[in-house]
Motif scaffolding. Structure first.
Motif, mmCIF file in Angstrom:
data_model
loop_
_atom_site.group_PDB
_atom_site.id
_atom_site.type_symbol
_atom_site.label_atom_id
_atom_site.label_comp_id
_atom_site.label_asym_id
_atom_site.label_seq_id
_atom_site.Cartn_x
_atom_site.Cartn_y
_atom_site.Cartn_z
ATOM 1 N N LEU A 255 0.825 -1.207 0.000
ATOM 2 C CA LEU A 255 0.000 0.000 0.000
ATOM 3 C C LEU A 255 0.860 1.258 0.000
ATOM 4 C CD1 LEU A 255 -2.544 -1.198 2.714
ATOM 5 C CD2 LEU A 255 -2.870 -1.189 0.232
ATOM 6 N N GLY A 256 0.319 2.323 -0.592
ATOM 7 C CA GLY A 256 1.018 3.605 -0.600
ATOM 8 C C GLY A 256 1.082 4.198 0.792
ATOM 9 N N ARG A 257 2.247 4.814 1.144
ATOM 10 C CA ARG A 257 2.448 5.369 2.489
ATOM 11 C C ARG A 257 2.362 6.887 2.468
ATOM 12 N NH1 ARG A 257 4.292 0.503 2.175
ATOM 13 N NH2 ARG A 257 4.839 -0.633 4.059
ATOM 14 N N ILE A 258 1.939 7.435 3.584
ATOM 15 C CA ILE A 258 1.867 8.867 3.776
ATOM 16 C C ILE A 258 3.187 9.331 4.394
ATOM 17 C CG2 ILE A 258 0.648 10.763 4.896
ATOM 18 C CD1 ILE A 258 -1.019 9.282 2.790
ATOM 19 N N VAL A 259 3.902 10.184 3.692
ATOM 20 C CA VAL A 259 5.165 10.724 4.187
ATOM 21 C C VAL A 259 4.922 12.155 4.644
ATOM 22 C CG1 VAL A 259 7.551 11.311 3.610
ATOM 23 C CG2 VAL A 259 6.501 9.251 2.640
ATOM 24 N N ARG A 260 5.294 12.449 5.900
ATOM 25 C CA ARG A 260 5.065 13.765 6.486
ATOM 26 C C ARG A 260 6.385 14.442 6.814
ATOM 27 N NH1 ARG A 260 -0.316 14.417 8.128
ATOM 28 N NH2 ARG A 260 -1.576 12.504 8.039
ATOM 29 N N ASP A 261 6.331 15.771 6.937
ATOM 30 C CA ASP A 261 7.538 16.511 7.331
ATOM 31 C C ASP A 261 7.631 16.570 8.851
ATOM 32 O OD1 ASP A 261 5.808 18.478 8.227
ATOM 33 O OD2 ASP A 261 6.102 19.781 6.482
ATOM 34 N N VAL B 191 6.534 0.043 -3.737
ATOM 35 C CA VAL B 191 7.738 -0.363 -4.477
ATOM 36 C C VAL B 191 8.802 0.724 -4.483
ATOM 37 C CG1 VAL B 191 6.535 -2.001 -5.965
ATOM 38 C CG2 VAL B 191 6.705 0.404 -6.653
ATOM 39 N N ASP B 192 8.409 1.945 -4.188
ATOM 40 C CA ASP B 192 9.354 3.070 -4.227
ATOM 41 C C ASP B 192 9.840 3.489 -2.848
ATOM 42 O OD1 ASP B 192 9.078 3.290 -7.043
ATOM 43 O OD2 ASP B 192 7.214 4.413 -6.778
ATOM 44 N N GLN C 266 10.169 2.336 5.245
ATOM 45 C CA GLN C 266 9.552 1.015 5.310
ATOM 46 C C GLN C 266 8.657 0.839 6.534
ATOM 47 O OE1 GLN C 266 9.678 -1.550 3.183
ATOM 48 N NE2 GLN C 266 11.145 -0.738 1.692
ATOM 49 N N ASP C 267 8.998 1.537 7.618
ATOM 50 C CA ASP C 267 8.257 1.351 8.869
ATOM 51 C C ASP C 267 7.027 2.251 8.982
ATOM 52 O OD1 ASP C 267 10.035 -0.590 9.722
ATOM 53 O OD2 ASP C 267 11.337 0.853 10.734
ATOM 54 N N ASP D 106 1.909 10.345 -17.168
ATOM 55 C CA ASP D 106 1.976 8.899 -16.939
ATOM 56 C C ASP D 106 3.414 8.404 -16.894
ATOM 57 O OD1 ASP D 106 2.733 9.192 -19.547
ATOM 58 O OD2 ASP D 106 1.222 7.818 -20.369
ATOM 59 N N ALA D 107 4.337 9.286 -16.468
ATOM 60 C CA ALA D 107 5.753 8.922 -16.417
ATOM 61 C C ALA D 107 6.033 8.092 -15.170
ATOM 62 C CB ALA D 107 6.613 10.187 -16.429
ATOM 63 N N ASN D 108 5.572 6.862 -15.187
ATOM 64 C CA ASN D 108 5.828 5.940 -14.082
ATOM 65 C C ASN D 108 5.887 4.527 -14.644
ATOM 66 O OD1 ASN D 108 2.972 4.949 -14.155
ATOM 67 N ND2 ASN D 108 2.567 7.039 -13.444
ATOM 68 N N VAL D 109 6.209 3.573 -13.783
ATOM 69 C CA VAL D 109 6.401 2.184 -14.224
ATOM 70 C C VAL D 109 5.139 1.640 -14.880
ATOM 71 C CG1 VAL D 109 6.895 -0.166 -13.453
ATOM 72 C CG2 VAL D 109 8.172 1.765 -12.485
#
Length: 453
Positions: free
Chosen positions: A135-141, A153-154, A160-161, A186-189
């Motif tokens: 699943l896609g993760r939420i990255v915060r500052d 995958v990215d 990872q945690d 659409d510049a992605n895998v």
């Protein structure tokens, strides 16, 4: 605020390995898409747009009575591309909520909070998943503000945690969608236009992104295969069971309970294992349902006991009744109070008065039976003449002996008695005893013809 909702339902669902469109697979007795649209309807939007694939006739037919605008996505080029297909039909002054037809457990409170969160920018529903794999993760500052969404995958080693996941449920002004969504490439895998990239565009342009945390990660789970479908089903059933138990219902095993409609139950009801409820079911106080029963669109009075392996559909049962085991109560049947229907008795389109007993192996169809009457084992109402159904009317305190055939149309008046083995096709008067049998013959030695030697 003028709200318009976009429901994405064009996915092919290849992992379901089914000829049925993914969003038409059911949980809790309803197609997933229908369940989602039910939540949307409760939001009272100005319009609802459902994005479907080119070959969507089956979906449209199944949900023909839903008040939606069908939008066709000819090629499946991503979630962002799907939203782009609907945008031209949306008022630029509207507020948009985007959600998914394969997310059947989404809750109304989460959707309402998402709409409010997106008033001044974008609102996004997230969840904390114990196992966020895939699943896609939420990255915060450092301040806690959302920076971006990173697909599994990215992920870098230090990401990872992260347990907070992206649900994809998104809201914001239509003008914002119109301005930034066409800029996404659409510049992605996968070579697809992702709706989640709209979050990155908002952050780049200093547009506020407010997140709404779902109370349970399963609220936003997407269903992509039959394993996840089963997981969603059991989650839904547990929630139904938990609600009923908190309202005063006891269950032998809440994990073996199925509600495929709506249940209203009084206090101190008891459900044994493998009971299935369909449609609208209303139960009084202290109703007991034995194992392996099916109840479909029924009303049951207080203190009634339904014994094991009984099927009841489109019927009304009074108080203090005892039904089964192995009984079948068919549509348009009404039982008054204190009725006893025993094993292998079938009743159809009949009105049964208080105190009636039919203990074994009987068929009562298209009939009216008066108070305190007794229907013997093997007795049947012969209601069909090959062309037309006819009624049998039985008065109060009538005794119908075992293995009797009551050939309709027929009236048996109060107090009458029908001797066992009789076939009755004429009116029986008050308090009459009727015996209709062939004369019994005794043939000496005749039994030997049925033996080999």
């Amino acid at each position: 605020m003028k709200l318009e909702v976009i429901v994405l339902a064009a996915g092919q669902g290849t992992r379901m390995k089914s000829s049925t469109p993914k969003v038409l697979h059911s949980i809790g007795g309803k197609p997933m898409l229908q369940r989602v649209l039910g939540k949307v309807r409760d939001l009272a939007p100005q319009r609802t747009h459902v994005v479907v694939a080119q070959n969507s006739a089956e979906v449209k037919t199944a949900l023909h009575d839903c008040d939606v605008n069908w939008v066709v996505q000819s090629s499946q080029l991503g979630t962002g591309h799907a939203v782009l297909q609907a945008l031209p039909q949306i008022d630029v002054a509207s507020h948009i909520l985007v959600l998914y037809g394969d997310c059947p457990l989404v809750t109304l409170p989460s959707l309402k909070r998402c709409v409010l969160a997106g008033q001044d920018g974008l609102g996004l529903v997230t969840a904390i998943a114990p196992d966020p794999t895939g699943l896609g993760r939420i990255v915060r500052d450092a301040t806690g503000r959302i920076k971006k969404i990173v697909e599994h995958v990215d992920l870098t080693p230090d990401q990872q945690d992260i347990k907070e996941i992206n649900s994809g449920i998104l809201s914001g002004p239509a003008e914002l969608f119109r301005r930034y969504l066409p800029q996404i490439t659409d510049a992605n895998v996968q070579g697809e236009i992702y709706l989640t990239d709209l979050i990155g565009k908002a952050v780049e342009n200093e547009i506020p992104v407010a997140t709404v945390l779902a109370s349970d990660h399963r609220d936003v789970m997407g269903v992509n295969d039959r394993v996840q479908l089963a997981e969603a089903e059991r989650t839904l059933q547990w929630r139904y069971a938990e609600r009923l138990m908190r309202q005063g219902v006891s269950m032998a095993d809440p994990r073996r309970f199925d509600c495929r409609g709506q249940i209203e139950a009084g206090k101190d009801c008891y459900f044994d294992v493998n009971v299935v409820f369909e449609g609208n079911v209303h139960l009084g106080d202290k109703v007991t349902i034995g194992p392996n029963c099916l109840l479909r669109n029924v009303q049951i009075g207080s203190h009634t006991v339904i014994k094991e392996n009984t099927v009841i559909e489109n019927a009304e049962l009074g108080r203090n009744c005892a039904i089964g085991p192995f009984a079948r109560i068919r549509p348009e049947t009404v039982l008054a109070d204190n009725v006893y229907i025993g094993n292998f008795v079938e009743i159809k389109k009949a009105t049964i008065a208080a105190g009636v007993k039919a203990g074994h192996l009987a068929y009562i169809g298209d009939a009216e039976i008066g108070e305190e009457s007794n229907i013997g084992a093997g007795a049947i109402t012969c209601n069909f003449d090959g062309k037309t159904k006819h009624r049998t009317i039985i008065g109060d305190r009538v005794f119908v002996g075992s293995n009797s055939s009551l050939i309709a149309p027929l009236i048996i008046k109060s107090g009458a008695a029908i001797a066992a083995g009789s076939s009755i096709n004429r009116t029986v008067a008050h308090n009459e005893l009727v015996i209709e049998r062939s004369k019994q013959r005794h043939i000496e030695g005749g039994g030997s013809r049925f033996r080999k030697s």
